[in-house]
Design a protein around this motif. Structure first.
Motif, short mmCIF file in Angstrom:
data_model
loop_
_atom_site.label_atom_id
_atom_site.label_comp_id
_atom_site.label_asym_id
_atom_site.label_seq_id
_atom_site.Cartn_x
_atom_site.Cartn_y
_atom_site.Cartn_z
N ASN A 54 40.01 43.14 44.64
CA ASN A 54 40.21 42.87 43.05
C ASN A 54 39.65 41.10 42.84
O ASN A 54 40.36 40.06 43.87
CB ASN A 54 41.47 43.53 42.26
CG ASN A 54 42.23 42.70 43.39
OD1 ASN A 54 42.75 41.78 42.99
ND2 ASN A 54 43.52 43.31 44.10
N GLY A 55 40.02 41.05 41.25
CA GLY A 55 40.34 39.78 41.01
C GLY A 55 41.30 39.00 41.68
O GLY A 55 41.09 37.50 41.80
N THR A 56 41.74 38.89 41.03
CA THR A 56 43.14 38.46 41.19
C THR A 56 43.62 39.30 42.96
O THR A 56 43.62 36.83 43.03
CB THR A 56 44.60 39.24 41.59
OG1 THR A 56 44.61 39.52 39.92
CG2 THR A 56 45.73 39.10 41.79
N LEU A 59 41.52 35.26 43.84
CA LEU A 59 41.92 33.55 43.98
C LEU A 59 42.65 33.21 44.80
O LEU A 59 43.24 32.57 44.96
CB LEU A 59 42.74 33.73 42.12
CG LEU A 59 41.77 33.97 40.93
CD1 LEU A 59 42.04 34.33 39.86
CD2 LEU A 59 40.68 32.75 40.95
N ILE A 81 44.85 34.75 32.59
CA ILE A 81 45.86 35.53 33.27
C ILE A 81 46.75 35.50 34.44
O ILE A 81 46.19 34.12 34.66
CB ILE A 81 45.05 36.38 33.88
CG1 ILE A 81 45.33 38.04 34.41
CG2 ILE A 81 43.83 36.24 34.87
CD1 ILE A 81 44.67 38.69 34.18
N SER A 83 47.39 36.16 37.11
CA SER A 83 46.88 35.99 38.76
C SER A 83 46.52 34.69 39.22
O SER A 83 46.49 33.97 40.14
CB SER A 83 45.75 36.82 38.53
OG SER A 83 45.82 38.04 38.34
N VAL A 126 39.18 28.32 33.96
CA VAL A 126 38.70 29.87 34.03
C VAL A 126 37.49 29.61 32.72
O VAL A 126 38.47 29.18 31.84
CB VAL A 126 40.47 30.16 33.38
CG1 VAL A 126 40.04 31.90 33.83
CG2 VAL A 126 41.86 29.56 34.86
N ASP A 152 37.50 30.18 37.96
CA ASP A 152 37.78 31.17 38.14
C ASP A 152 36.01 31.74 37.18
O ASP A 152 36.96 32.29 36.06
CB ASP A 152 38.55 31.62 37.40
CG ASP A 152 39.34 33.56 37.40
OD1 ASP A 152 38.13 34.08 36.89
OD2 ASP A 152 40.08 33.51 36.64
N ALA A 154 35.37 35.42 36.74
CA ALA A 154 35.98 36.62 35.78
C ALA A 154 34.96 37.17 34.89
O ALA A 154 34.78 38.61 34.56
CB ALA A 154 37.08 36.96 36.13
N GLU A 155 35.17 36.28 33.85
CA GLU A 155 34.47 37.05 32.55
C GLU A 155 33.54 36.30 31.47
O GLU A 155 33.27 36.38 30.44
CB GLU A 155 36.15 36.39 31.34
CG GLU A 155 37.07 36.61 31.37
CD GLU A 155 38.24 36.11 30.87
OE1 GLU A 155 37.84 35.87 30.03
OE2 GLU A 155 39.50 36.68 30.83
N SER A 176 36.37 38.89 39.49
CA SER A 176 36.94 40.24 39.31
C SER A 176 35.66 41.31 38.53
O SER A 176 35.05 41.23 38.48
CB SER A 176 37.28 40.33 37.95
OG SER A 176 38.00 41.56 38.01
N TYR A 178 37.02 44.57 37.41
CA TYR A 178 37.87 45.29 36.79
C TYR A 178 36.63 46.14 35.70
O TYR A 178 35.55 45.78 35.35
CB TYR A 178 38.85 44.66 35.86
CG TYR A 178 40.10 45.13 35.49
CD1 TYR A 178 40.82 46.20 36.66
CD2 TYR A 178 39.54 45.78 33.91
CE1 TYR A 178 41.01 46.94 35.50
CE2 TYR A 178 40.84 46.73 33.63
CZ TYR A 178 41.94 46.99 34.55
OH TYR A 178 42.30 48.06 33.85
N LYS A 181 35.10 43.86 32.97
CA LYS A 181 33.84 43.28 33.16
C LYS A 181 32.52 42.90 33.12
O LYS A 181 31.87 44.52 33.07
CB LYS A 181 34.00 42.69 34.10
CG LYS A 181 36.19 42.15 35.35
CD LYS A 181 36.30 41.10 33.89
CE LYS A 181 38.00 41.31 34.85
NZ LYS A 181 38.50 40.49 33.74
N GLY A 188 37.23 45.61 41.55
CA GLY A 188 37.41 45.03 42.70
C GLY A 188 36.69 43.45 42.25
O GLY A 188 37.52 43.29 41.23
N TRP A 281 32.58 38.38 26.50
CA TRP A 281 32.75 39.34 27.83
C TRP A 281 34.01 40.72 26.82
O TRP A 281 33.99 41.71 27.04
CB TRP A 281 34.22 38.55 28.44
CG TRP A 281 34.93 39.35 29.26
CD1 TRP A 281 34.60 40.15 29.91
CD2 TRP A 281 36.15 39.10 28.97
NE1 TRP A 281 35.02 41.13 30.55
CE2 TRP A 281 37.03 40.77 30.24
CE3 TRP A 281 37.30 38.83 28.92
CZ2 TRP A 281 38.01 40.45 30.16
CZ3 TRP A 281 38.62 38.70 29.26
CH2 TRP A 281 39.12 40.31 29.88
C1 LIG Z 1 40.39 39.58 35.17
C2 LIG Z 1 40.11 39.08 35.11
C3 LIG Z 1 40.93 38.04 36.55
C4 LIG Z 1 42.44 39.10 37.54
O1 LIG Z 1 41.36 40.63 38.18
P1 LIG Z 1 41.56 42.22 38.49
O2 LIG Z 1 40.45 42.31 39.08
O3 LIG Z 1 42.46 42.92 37.23
O4 LIG Z 1 42.97 41.29 39.65
C5 LIG Z 1 41.04 37.34 36.66
N1 LIG Z 1 40.42 36.11 36.16
C6 LIG Z 1 40.61 36.09 34.97
C7 LIG Z 1 39.43 35.03 33.64
C8 LIG Z 1 40.03 37.48 34.19
O5 LIG Z 1 39.82 37.83 33.44
#
Ligand SMILES: *Cc1c(COP(=O)(O)O)cnc(C)c1O
Length: 369
Positions: A54-56, A59, A81, A83, A126, A152, A154-155, A176, A178, A181, A188, A281
């Motif tokens: 996962n994304g957490t 990181l 977040i 994380s 981020v 980061d 993810a978004e 991430s 999720y 996303k 993942g 996002w």
């Molecule tokens: C979704 C997200 C994460 C965490 O991802 P997970 O897969 O839910 O653990 C981390 N950083 C940002 C900016 C996110 O949007």
């Protein structure tokens, strides 16, 4: 109820999942994992991709691979977040936060330099809600003060800043997948880097630090953060459609912008920055101070009208868990605090229809006109 997010899974997802089942490859040993790593890292213009659970944990791996630890300070936005902050803290390092820009909601770039001390080792950038952080001044700071950049992204899957892919600016970056996303594997994530040593370290950390020559003799501690072949099969199918998904997200954003134009009581997402146009996002809104209640109450009222929503992030410096640990006491960042109290986001997943968006806008206008 119109759900806040629903993914689109109507490409090759089923076909590739069936391949996993037909061949028996369901663990992380299956061939889709490498295919997804190679395809995704190529898309983001990075040499190495390390798929994780996962994304957490992406990181956590990124911070650990850099060797950040006791006494090291990492600067990050307070509006993000948990994380991000927890990855820094779990490594034994210290999170140092900055406020947000009131228009883009991204980290305030001007506030970074005053927070740099002799202990600062890295900036964790981020990108928030689909618009990239202004990277040029951050890259200049990193060069001047010899700081590492953790990105980061993810978004902002598929987003670019001044024509270069987001996720290609950090020494190491995290994604991430999720279901909310831009592409999803259920759960993942991925770590990307151009650095061979960081990539090798990330692979070890992901896989319990099993290292040659003897598999069960360990010199370091890692985790089992592996992605399964089933997840990666979804990822390969989703990646095939990333451009289409980005276009779709931009259209969702444009439709809401049109529906809400002229509505004075709401701040809408910024359409663009100097480096990019928004890929939405999520479609976030911030309530004007003239509205006599907060986002929590607004979300309750919208739920009664059949509209699903989610709150904005709540700033890291206001988290009870960090106050209890003695962090951020007495610190205030007014922009992020206001976003946390007055911001939330509307249904804006890839499967939303224009009719649903119109229904959402009618409910929102009923509350805010
Ligand atoms: C979704 C997200 C994460 C965490 O991802 P997970 O897969 O839910 O653990 C981390 N950083 C940002 C900016 C996110 O949007």
């Amino acid at each position: 109820m119109i759900p806040v997010n629903e993914p689109l899974l109507d490409g090759n997802e089923k076909k590739y999942l069936n391949e996993c089942i037909d061949t028996g490859w369901i663990s992380s040993e299956g061939p889709f994992v490498k295919r997804f790593e190679d395809g995704f890292s190529a898309r983001v213009d990075r040499k190495h991709g390390i798929a994780v659970a996962n994304g957490t944990v992406a990181l956590e791996v990124a911070v650990a691979a850099l060797g950040l630890g006791k006494g090291d300070e990492v600067i990050l936005p307070t509006f993000t977040i948990i994380s991000c902050a927890s990855a820094i803290l779990r490594a034994g390092a210290v999170p140092v936060v900055v406020d947000s820009d009131p228009v883009t909601w991204n980290m305030s770039v001007e506030q970074i330099e005053p927070k740099i001390t002799p202990r600062t080792k890295a900036i964790m950038v981020v990108h928030i809600y689909g618009l990239p952080v202004d990277m040029d001044p951050i890259l200049a700071l990193a060069a001047r003060y010899h700081l590492t950049i953790i990105e980061d992204a993810a978004e902002v899957i598929g987003q670019t800043y001044k024509g270069k892919p987001c996720g290609s600016f950090g020494d190491i970056s995290a994604f991430s997948f999720y279901p909310n996303k831009h592409i999803t594997t259920g759960e993942g994530g991925m770590v990307l880097t151009n650095d061979d040593a960081l990539a090798a370290k990330s692979r070890e950390l992901r896989n319990l630090c099993f290292t040659p020559p003897r598999r069960f003799i360990h010199k370091e501690l890692g985790w089992n953060f592996r992605m399964t072949n089933l997840q990666a099969a979804l990822g390969v199918a989703q990646l095939e459609r990333l451009d289409e998904f980005i276009a779709r997200k931009r259209r969702i954003g444009a439709i809401y912008n049109e529906l809400f134009s002229g509505l004075q009581s709401l701040q809408l997402p910024a359409k663009e920055t100097n480096g990019a146009s928004n890929i939405y996002w999520v479609y976030g809104i911030v309530m004007d101070d003239s509205i006599p209640y907060d986002a929590f109450e607004a979300m309750k009222r919208l739920a009664e009208l059949g509209v699903g929503t989610r709150p904005f992030f709540y700033p890291m410096h206001s988290q009870p868990v960090f106050h209890d640990a003695g962090l951020f006491r007495g610190e205030h960042y007014p922009v992020a605090e206001r976003l946390g109290e007055r911001g939330f986001y509307l249904p804006s997943g890839l499967a939303i229809t224009e009719e649903q968006q119109i229904t959402v806008s009618q409910a929102v206008k009923q509350l805010f006109t």
